[in-house]
Write a protein that holds these residues in place. Sequence first.
Motif, PDB file in Angstrom:
ATOM      1  N   TYR B 127      -5.216  25.232 -22.516  1.00 59.17           N
ATOM      2  CA  TYR B 127      -5.178  26.624 -22.054  1.00 59.17           C
ATOM      3  C   TYR B 127      -6.502  27.023 -21.431  1.00 59.17           C
ATOM      4  CZ  TYR B 127      -0.840  27.196 -24.626  1.00 59.17           C
ATOM      5  OH  TYR B 127       0.451  27.085 -25.079  1.00 59.17           O
ATOM      6  N   ALA B 129      -6.853  30.594 -19.867  1.00 58.46           N
ATOM      7  CA  ALA B 129      -7.042  32.033 -20.045  1.00 58.46           C
ATOM      8  C   ALA B 129      -6.503  32.511 -21.384  1.00 58.46           C
ATOM      9  CB  ALA B 129      -6.355  32.792 -18.919  1.00 58.46           C
ATOM     10  N   ALA B 130      -5.391  31.916 -21.804  1.00 54.22           N
ATOM     11  CA  ALA B 130      -4.773  32.377 -23.045  1.00 54.22           C
ATOM     12  C   ALA B 130      -5.742  32.095 -24.189  1.00 54.22           C
ATOM     13  CB  ALA B 130      -3.461  31.633 -23.264  1.00 54.22           C
ATOM     14  N   SER B 134      -4.472  36.266 -27.953  1.00 52.28           N
ATOM     15  CA  SER B 134      -3.214  36.465 -27.245  1.00 52.28           C
ATOM     16  C   SER B 134      -2.127  35.528 -27.768  1.00 52.28           C
ATOM     17  CB  SER B 134      -3.415  36.285 -25.739  1.00 52.28           C
ATOM     18  OG  SER B 134      -3.636  34.927 -25.410  1.00 52.28           O
ATOM     19  N   ARG B 135      -2.541  34.349 -28.210  1.00 49.95           N
ATOM     20  CA  ARG B 135      -1.516  33.404 -28.665  1.00 49.95           C
ATOM     21  C   ARG B 135      -1.095  33.635 -30.104  1.00 49.95           C
ATOM     22  NH1 ARG B 135      -4.718  29.173 -27.003  1.00 49.95           N
ATOM     23  NH2 ARG B 135      -4.072  27.931 -28.767  1.00 49.95           N
ATOM     24  N   HIS B 199      -6.366  41.759 -28.219  1.00 50.02           N
ATOM     25  CA  HIS B 199      -5.443  41.476 -27.123  1.00 50.02           C
ATOM     26  C   HIS B 199      -4.588  42.693 -26.772  1.00 50.02           C
ATOM     27  CE1 HIS B 199      -2.986  39.310 -24.303  1.00 50.02           C
ATOM     28  NE2 HIS B 199      -1.898  39.705 -24.933  1.00 50.02           N
ATOM     29  N   TRP B 202      -5.978  45.531 -24.668  1.00 52.25           N
ATOM     30  CA  TRP B 202      -6.130  45.161 -23.259  1.00 52.25           C
ATOM     31  C   TRP B 202      -4.761  45.074 -22.601  1.00 52.25           C
ATOM     32  CZ3 TRP B 202      -4.239  40.990 -20.445  1.00 52.25           C
ATOM     33  CH2 TRP B 202      -4.705  40.929 -19.137  1.00 52.25           C
ATOM     34  N   SER B 203      -3.865  44.399 -23.297  1.00 52.80           N
ATOM     35  CA  SER B 203      -2.546  44.090 -22.765  1.00 52.80           C
ATOM     36  C   SER B 203      -1.770  45.351 -22.391  1.00 52.80           C
ATOM     37  CB  SER B 203      -1.783  43.284 -23.819  1.00 52.80           C
ATOM     38  OG  SER B 203      -0.505  42.981 -23.385  1.00 52.80           O
TER      39      SER B 203
ATOM     40  N   GLY C  75      -2.116  18.622 -19.560  1.00 55.10           N
ATOM     41  CA  GLY C  75      -1.905  19.933 -20.176  1.00 55.10           C
ATOM     42  C   GLY C  75      -2.187  21.113 -19.285  1.00 55.10           C
ATOM     43  N   PRO C 173       2.724  30.469 -21.712  1.00 54.32           N
ATOM     44  CA  PRO C 173       3.215  30.082 -23.032  1.00 54.32           C
ATOM     45  C   PRO C 173       4.631  30.594 -23.298  1.00 54.32           C
ATOM     46  CG  PRO C 173       0.970  30.907 -23.168  1.00 54.32           C
ATOM     47  CD  PRO C 173       1.442  31.181 -21.782  1.00 54.32           C
ATOM     48  N   THR C 217       3.441  38.369 -21.797  1.00 56.26           N
ATOM     49  CA  THR C 217       2.621  38.973 -22.845  1.00 56.26           C
ATOM     50  C   THR C 217       1.159  39.004 -22.419  1.00 56.26           C
ATOM     51  OG1 THR C 217       2.607  36.869 -23.994  1.00 56.26           O
ATOM     52  CG2 THR C 217       4.171  38.484 -24.763  1.00 56.26           C
ATOM     53  N   ASN C 218       0.932  38.986 -21.130  1.00 58.91           N
ATOM     54  CA  ASN C 218      -0.403  39.197 -20.566  1.00 58.91           C
ATOM     55  C   ASN C 218      -1.460  38.213 -21.050  1.00 58.91           C
ATOM     56  OD1 ASN C 218       0.608  41.511 -19.180  1.00 58.91           O
ATOM     57  ND2 ASN C 218       0.418  42.674 -21.076  1.00 58.91           N
ATOM     58  N   HIS C 219      -1.059  36.951 -21.155  1.00 55.01           N
ATOM     59  CA  HIS C 219      -2.066  35.925 -21.468  1.00 55.01           C
ATOM     60  C   HIS C 219      -2.994  35.704 -20.280  1.00 55.01           C
ATOM     61  CE1 HIS C 219      -0.333  34.435 -25.198  1.00 55.01           C
ATOM     62  NE2 HIS C 219       0.854  34.443 -24.645  1.00 55.01           N
ATOM     63  N   GLY C 220      -2.457  35.840 -19.070  1.00 53.62           N
ATOM     64  CA  GLY C 220      -3.270  35.577 -17.883  1.00 53.62           C
ATOM     65  C   GLY C 220      -3.344  34.108 -17.509  1.00 53.62           C
ATOM     66  N   GLU C 221      -2.560  33.282 -18.208  1.00 49.66           N
ATOM     67  CA  GLU C 221      -2.602  31.842 -17.945  1.00 49.66           C
ATOM     68  C   GLU C 221      -2.043  31.512 -16.553  1.00 49.66           C
ATOM     69  OE1 GLU C 221      -4.096  30.132 -20.345  1.00 49.66           O
ATOM     70  OE2 GLU C 221      -3.928  28.240 -19.280  1.00 49.66           O
ATOM     71  N   GLU C 224      -4.562  31.661 -13.732  1.00 48.07           N
ATOM     72  CA  GLU C 224      -5.478  30.522 -13.710  1.00 48.07           C
ATOM     73  C   GLU C 224      -4.814  29.288 -13.125  1.00 48.07           C
ATOM     74  OE1 GLU C 224      -8.674  30.781 -14.503  1.00 48.07           O
ATOM     75  OE2 GLU C 224      -8.257  32.898 -14.883  1.00 48.07           O
TER      76      GLU C 224
END
Lengths: 638, 249, 256
Positions: B127, B129-130, B134-135, B199, B202-203, C75, C173, C217-221, C224
């Motif tokens: 990962y 950014a996550a 957040s996870r 999180h 912000w979210s 990954g 995710p 859910t706004n991870h932002g992944e 990227e």
Amino acid sequence: MQLDAKIPDGAIADKWTNYKFERKLVNPANRRKYDVIVVGTGLAGGAAAATLGEQGYNVKAFTFHDSARRAHSIAAQGGINAAKNYKGDGDSIYRLFYDTVKGGDFRAREANVYRLAEESVNIIDQATAQGVPFAREYGGLLDNRSFGGAQVSRTFYARGQTGQQLLLGVYQQLSRQIGLGNVALYNRSELVDIVVVDGRAAGIVVRDLVTGQVTSHSAHAVVLATGGYSNAFFLSTNAMACNVTAAWRAHRKGAAFANPCYTQIHPTSIPQSDDFQSKLTLMSESLRNDGRIWCPKSPDETRPPDQIPEADRDYYLERRYPSFGNLAPRDIASRAAKIEVDAGKGVGPLKNGVYLDFSDAIARLGRDTIEERYGNLFEMYERITDESPYDVPMRIYPAVHYTMGGLWVDYELMTTVPGLYAAGEANFSDHGANRLGASALMQGLSDGYFVLPNTISNYLAPLLGTKPVPTDHAEFQVAEAAATARFAGYLAIGGTRSPDAFHQQLGKIMWDYCGMERTKEGLEKALSEIPALHEEFRKDLRVTGSGEATNQTLEKAGRVDDFFELAQVMCLDALTREESCGGHFRAEHQTEEGEAERDDAHFAHVAAWEWTGDPANPTRHTEPLEFENVHLQVRSYK
Amino acid sequence: MATSTVARGPAGAGTKRAKRKAPFPIELYRSALGKKYVMAVTGIMLMGFVLLHMIGNLKMFLGPAEFDHYAEFLRELLVPVLPRTVTLWLLRGGLIVAFALHIHAAYSLTRMNHAARPVKYQSQRDYIAANFASRTMRWTGVIFGLFLVWHLFDLSWTGTGYSFHRGAAYANVSTSLHRIPVGILYIVANLALGVHLFHGAWSLFQSLGWNNPRFNAWRRNFAAGFAALIVVGNVAMPVAILAGIVAVH
Amino acid sequence: MKELNLTLKIWRQDGPDSNGSFDTIAAPGINDEMSFLEMLDLVNERLINEGKDAVVFDHDCREGICGTCSLMINGQAHGPQKGTATCQLHMRKFSDGDEIVIEPWRAAAFPIIKDLMVDRAAFDRIVESGGYITAETGGAPDANIIPIPKPVADAAMDAAACIGCGACVAACPNSAANLFTSAKVAHLNLLPQGQAERHARVEAMVDTMEEFFGSCTNHGECQEACPKEISIDFIALMNRDYLAAKFKNRRTLSRK
């Protein structure tokens, strides 16, 4: 075979208007009674399918990609020409027409080119209405840039991704029709044969690339918009899957193939870096707006570019073509680069390129302006070569990029098989022997949005009340069986070499003998080597895997097989055309200064080849070209 | 959800138009985007509660009289417009609804997300950014939710094994938190809350579409600051009680 | 130029409903000037020479624009280089002796066709439901009739740069497609030409998206992983428009 171009009467500016009035129409309520097959979902095919769907026809669209958004039109970077004259620099439909005929070295049909110039303005309106985000000035109006072969600014662009944005516009319109149920899209379905019944196109046979299943589809008319055949050279700027199969299968069923030797070599591609290279990457022609092309004066130069003083640099395009300079047309710029590299003045580790230098432009305009104009191209260059063009001049070399030749079509875009149409790069119609930059997008969209939807009704109207030939017709059964057998055959050879290995070898022959410079001896050599290699292909091919699931090796085998046959006609055409014109340069026919020398007395015609069953001996037909408006002259960009 | 097999054949059967039957809020809540709205809005309500709850409880440092006076003030809110404790119950009702919606939305979105990738990646993900916060939203949420139930039993309903006196706010808090395991539990739960807020706070801006170049850079700082404030404020109490800074009554 | 000796762990799977597994393939003698896909071409060439099935993977333009290529590399969607599609990734980003794990995109909406190839047709369904401006051929007004402020045109272009590769879904995710959908929504909703269908568009596209994909859910992944570096700011824009749409569409309807 009769080649009747069906050019409408009247003055050049009235022909298209006259035609549109005189052609037969299909009443909107009757359109749903017609089935039309469109093969290919690039600019031309996607636009045709969407527009025919909008008009009310039942359209079946086919693509071998996973989605209608992937066609190689997407990779066009620089822009699209249109005679809008938004810059007020004296552009007009007539000037675009004139530039295109002249740029094509007087080997295009005047009436078609004029129509293209007329429709160019509608394309920009249409694309803007669809939401294509063309670049704009601060005042909110559309911006233009300059391109090779023109002295006016008429190129509309969307950063360095104009092709992408135009194709997404097409894709959106097509998606809307798919959503509404007017167009049925068959994805991952590759055309493997065309079926002709009673002298008319009756339908197509496709192979499902996921399941390997071969099925037939019939319709009142079939449109092929399947792109060009640059990949005959193996290394080209085309996408990996681009191939000639659809056009070639049509050719084998009676469609004449016109001017196959007209191939365009684009001057600004990234030079090959190693033997494993799978394709060449183009750097947009728009870079020549601000970049200066040069090479060292001495073949023994070893200094890095920034340490070579002005006095030891040769800005050869500016020197030889002072009025057009770095914006000389593609064929001329390419050949000039070849002359320098052949003289040993090439740069880079393999000495196989010339510099395209932005240091002057960066000094004059600032890095930010250059970044805004070409940022994404510079990034792409850096990703591939690991060198930043902001600091080091780019290295470029010509690469096969576009094919002006293609299926012969009349003014209505119909091939020599009634009911079978060809649009976009797949046909030969508008660019003559050389295509000007930013004109491919224009032609694809003009054919797809405006020409074909107008001309197809002329053929369909009399067919009212008839049904398409059912797909259980004997001709379909025969074609399906042949296609199934062909693919089973590739699997059964059990030789030792992969389709790619053969393709690479074929490409080398083509590049060496039918590339930027062609000679009689070279072409004859190619014509003896290609059939021998093709024979070896038939005996020694190895395709692993099965025919009942996705098998990219098998797909490739079918495409390479067709390239072998096409390559022979390309060489034959190049051999027969005893002149130099545009992208076709015969070393025997050049002026003392090394410029292309046309022979208008003997070759001011289109050469259209008819399939005879033997790829080595097709029949050559000619369609004379008449120039009533743009007078034949020696093309000069000095 | 899509099937696991590749459907072959033409696309073009016609896309169905969204049918509109239910009232607007229900219609909105049916969609995942709408559920995210609800999570964000209820999140803001809960954040407001958490903040006020913390500020009120910090009165502990001013002594039992101040603290109990504050507790009484809450019961007396809007008296005499409304009878005693009615306002408090209204607020509580709002909080209960917010919690219920927050939890229900989280639960259904989680189920949707699990179904969206039935076969996980078979190799290690890398990962970018996550982040941990957040996870782990669903875990920090569950941990804090369970703690909350216990917290209500502990200080509002029955007490948890100490001499509980209904309504004697200061005495209950200081007695209960004087036990080391309880203190630790409070600290752990608040850390989980902090991670959740880091999180969530912000979210919610993204979910509500509050996105503007003028304040985008501050959204992350706000979330971090808010989470830190809550954690520091809330953890200060058990620490102070255990350390004897605040007297037990 | 350097030579790399690599070990590849590549996911092999016969079809959508079969079970797949990793296949370990040695890849010695890789020139670091090669692109990642040229490395796979070479591996395939060697597999064919050994009489084995070539690894199936999607690819086409190899210029980072068609969006056909995919691959989860170690990954990460499209591998380790930011803002780069797999086809533009070069082997100089790897070192001698590396083990490279290659997996297909994984999402319920992207069933595996074979090996590393997946079916991304769900994206087309989203666009078909509303990702267009209704402007039938013919009759378009002059292109310069509506001036569009340059910053607006630029923002629309930033969103329109999406290549539809699916990396956002692969990296997310939750297998959410909000970045893809919002890029198309924002492209059209920002432009004056797109205003007429603004609310109907966002509602139809989001509703279609949710039939196939997970939730954001706004991870932002995704941002990227995106080879075109499309910003999650567009997701916020879509969220706002969606709320307005649910409200406004209903009001429009109620007047009928």
